[in-house]
Scaffold this motif. Sequence first.
Motif, mmCIF file in Angstrom:
data_model
loop_
_atom_site.group_PDB
_atom_site.id
_atom_site.type_symbol
_atom_site.label_atom_id
_atom_site.label_comp_id
_atom_site.label_asym_id
_atom_site.label_seq_id
_atom_site.Cartn_x
_atom_site.Cartn_y
_atom_site.Cartn_z
ATOM 1 N N PHE A 383 -53.530 73.508 139.659
ATOM 2 C CA PHE A 383 -52.215 73.597 140.298
ATOM 3 C C PHE A 383 -51.311 74.626 139.621
ATOM 4 N N THR A 384 -51.576 74.952 138.358
ATOM 5 C CA THR A 384 -50.763 75.964 137.688
ATOM 6 C C THR A 384 -50.835 77.309 138.411
ATOM 7 N N LEU A 385 -51.917 77.550 139.171
ATOM 8 C CA LEU A 385 -52.053 78.795 139.929
ATOM 9 C C LEU A 385 -51.189 78.795 141.180
ATOM 10 N N TYR A 386 -50.759 77.619 141.624
ATOM 11 C CA TYR A 386 -50.019 77.494 142.885
ATOM 12 C C TYR A 386 -48.582 77.034 142.683
ATOM 13 N N ASN A 387 -48.254 76.582 141.488
ATOM 14 C CA ASN A 387 -46.929 76.034 141.235
ATOM 15 C C ASN A 387 -45.875 77.141 141.271
ATOM 16 N N SER A 388 -44.931 77.008 142.190
ATOM 17 C CA SER A 388 -43.885 78.031 142.347
ATOM 18 C C SER A 388 -42.561 77.621 141.701
ATOM 19 N N GLN A 389 -42.519 76.459 141.056
ATOM 20 C CA GLN A 389 -41.267 75.966 140.492
ATOM 21 C C GLN A 389 -41.098 76.439 139.054
ATOM 22 N N ARG A 390 -39.854 76.706 138.697
ATOM 23 C CA ARG A 390 -39.502 77.074 137.331
ATOM 24 C C ARG A 390 -38.285 76.252 136.926
ATOM 25 N N SER A 391 -38.224 75.967 135.636
ATOM 26 C CA SER A 391 -37.099 75.195 135.133
ATOM 27 C C SER A 391 -35.872 76.098 134.982
ATOM 28 N N VAL A 392 -34.764 75.507 134.559
ATOM 29 C CA VAL A 392 -33.516 76.255 134.403
ATOM 30 C C VAL A 392 -33.667 77.368 133.368
ATOM 31 N N ASP A 393 -34.476 77.123 132.326
ATOM 32 C CA ASP A 393 -34.678 78.134 131.288
ATOM 33 C C ASP A 393 -35.844 79.070 131.601
ATOM 34 N N LYS A 394 -36.252 79.074 132.881
ATOM 35 C CA LYS A 394 -37.287 80.002 133.377
ATOM 36 C C LYS A 394 -38.696 79.676 132.891
ATOM 37 N N LEU A 395 -38.894 78.545 132.241
ATOM 38 C CA LEU A 395 -40.225 78.151 131.791
ATOM 39 C C LEU A 395 -40.956 77.448 132.945
ATOM 40 N N PRO A 396 -42.295 77.552 132.986
ATOM 41 C CA PRO A 396 -43.042 76.900 134.064
ATOM 42 C C PRO A 396 -42.942 75.370 133.969
ATOM 43 N N VAL A 397 -42.967 74.721 135.108
ATOM 44 C CA VAL A 397 -42.924 73.259 135.191
ATOM 45 C C VAL A 397 -44.357 72.764 135.345
ATOM 46 N N PHE A 398 -44.760 71.817 134.493
ATOM 47 C CA PHE A 398 -46.134 71.305 134.524
ATOM 48 C C PHE A 398 -46.179 69.976 135.264
ATOM 49 N N TYR A 399 -47.136 69.855 136.192
ATOM 50 C CA TYR A 399 -47.345 68.615 136.940
ATOM 51 C C TYR A 399 -48.754 68.111 136.676
ATOM 52 N N ARG A 400 -48.827 66.863 136.226
ATOM 53 C CA ARG A 400 -50.131 66.246 136.038
ATOM 54 C C ARG A 400 -50.618 65.581 137.323
ATOM 55 N N ASP A 401 -49.679 65.164 138.159
ATOM 56 C CA ASP A 401 -50.005 64.509 139.431
ATOM 57 C C ASP A 401 -49.187 65.134 140.549
ATOM 58 N N ALA A 402 -49.687 65.007 141.764
ATOM 59 C CA ALA A 402 -49.029 65.605 142.923
ATOM 60 C C ALA A 402 -47.927 64.725 143.479
ATOM 61 N N HIS A 403 -47.762 63.515 142.942
ATOM 62 C CA HIS A 403 -46.799 62.533 143.475
ATOM 63 C C HIS A 403 -47.082 62.230 144.936
ATOM 64 N N SER A 404 -48.316 62.414 145.334
ATOM 65 C CA SER A 404 -48.827 61.988 146.635
ATOM 66 C C SER A 404 -50.339 61.872 146.486
ATOM 67 N N ASP A 405 -50.815 60.646 146.411
ATOM 68 C CA ASP A 405 -52.254 60.451 146.208
ATOM 69 C C ASP A 405 -53.070 61.012 147.361
#
Length: 507
Positions: A383-405
């Motif tokens: 998912f790191t290849l598809y994650n388009s979200q960035r935090s306020v400090d411009k660092l990448p946001v890491f998701y371990r789960d999709a929050h939708s099984d």
Amino acid sequence: MSFLRTTDRRNDALKYAPGVGPRIPSGQLPLRPLEWVVLSHVGIFLVAITWGFGGAADWLRPYFGWWGGIGGLLTLTALQDREARQEGWLRLWIWLWPLVAFNAFVLIGCLNPSFHAVKFDSETLLKHSGALTWLPSSAQPSLGLGALALFDVTWISCFNVVLVVRQRRTLRGLLLVAATNALALAVFGTVQKFSHASGLFFDTVASPQKAFFSSFVYHNHWGAFMVLMLAVCLGLIWHYARRRDSRGFFHSPAFTGIVVLFFLAASVPLSTSRSCTILAILLLGAALLHWLVHVMQKRREFRESIFLPVVGALAAILLAAAGIWQIAGESITLRLAKTREQLDDMHVRGDIGSRGVLYRDTWMMARDELWFGWGMGSYPHVFTLYNSQRSVDKLPVFYRDAHSDWLQALAEHGIVGSTLLALCAIVPLLKLRARHLASAVPRYLLGGCTLLLLYAWIEFPFGNLAVNLSWWLCFFCAVHYARLYERETRTIGPAAPDPAAPRITSA
């Protein structure tokens, strides 16, 4: 001249045929050693995994896997039972074929890796190297094998209950153990909450999540677990309420079950899980409607007014609501304020925020490997290849789960693998008919399982091992209880004549 010889054929001395001993009612048969072992195994598994941080601690997972692996040995032992095979009990082994097919699918993917590790200074990076496109593949074969092993031992341990248990009362005993364990966890979590502990087990273990409850790291996982346990309690309450008790209702197991139900229900809003609070309200509301319909039918049958029971029920509900507010009022108020803040923010933004972006990015990931997916356990890395979200400090946001099984299953297993996974539950359901669900116990269990499946559209309850185990246990208990209900209540035909018994004769 004629004469009569009296007969002395009592119901408890009926025989199948000459020379065969008296029948024992199927609900009173002593448990066989294998039944004791299977029940002890899955019961200990449930208690250990729920108290063991809900299975969220990585260092505990190998131990859970080893303990659950004993279930495979018990399955092989059960399949060697010649008597069970002759009586038709082992026909259920056909339910194993979706599990076998799903294992083959995942194992083929693990033999066809799509990423390989690259050393960059002191770090290890994953590089997309491609794979055979006409076969399933896996981005992380080692993680896929570990996740598959945990799924297998969970499924098999619960399936053994169907394969071995022969009586409904035994299933009810197992469900009582599950409900008692849930009550202990709820009381423990309530005391921990009121002590303002900032970590698990009264601050002895730091929690990676601020929103934890009892022994569970994430409050929504606790809420999902409680929804299943509420369904268990409701089924058992309905069963015991229909049994006549000379001591009266307030001395019956049904009243005790209602007290337990109150504490379990109160723990859901106390854990600050908003979504699961809604699920609990839906489940309890359905149970109330079920009871009202039953009361109306009975009162009309005897031409009696329904006013008194309805007023009594409303008074009990108001009293329970007041009690829950006293326990969880502060948590409810805080979460309502947070909800209003989030709704205002979504109104200003014009969308549902980061959760909508997460779902969109996950769908893009699933779409690129639509048929076979990226491999079991691969989501957080690919998912790191598809994650388009960035935090306020411009660092990448890491998701371990999709929050939708549902979306995560599609991303990891594709259409083919997700279908095989669904068949692990669909195949056991195919033999059920409406007549099998005459008892309320399987209806409530399946209702709780269905609510959790719907919840999995917008959350990840099945990302928790304790919820996984509880779901499959409730599911298999429901299916097996429904089948045993018909088998145990089936009309027994006339007994064969006994040559030694006195009979009516004439001369």
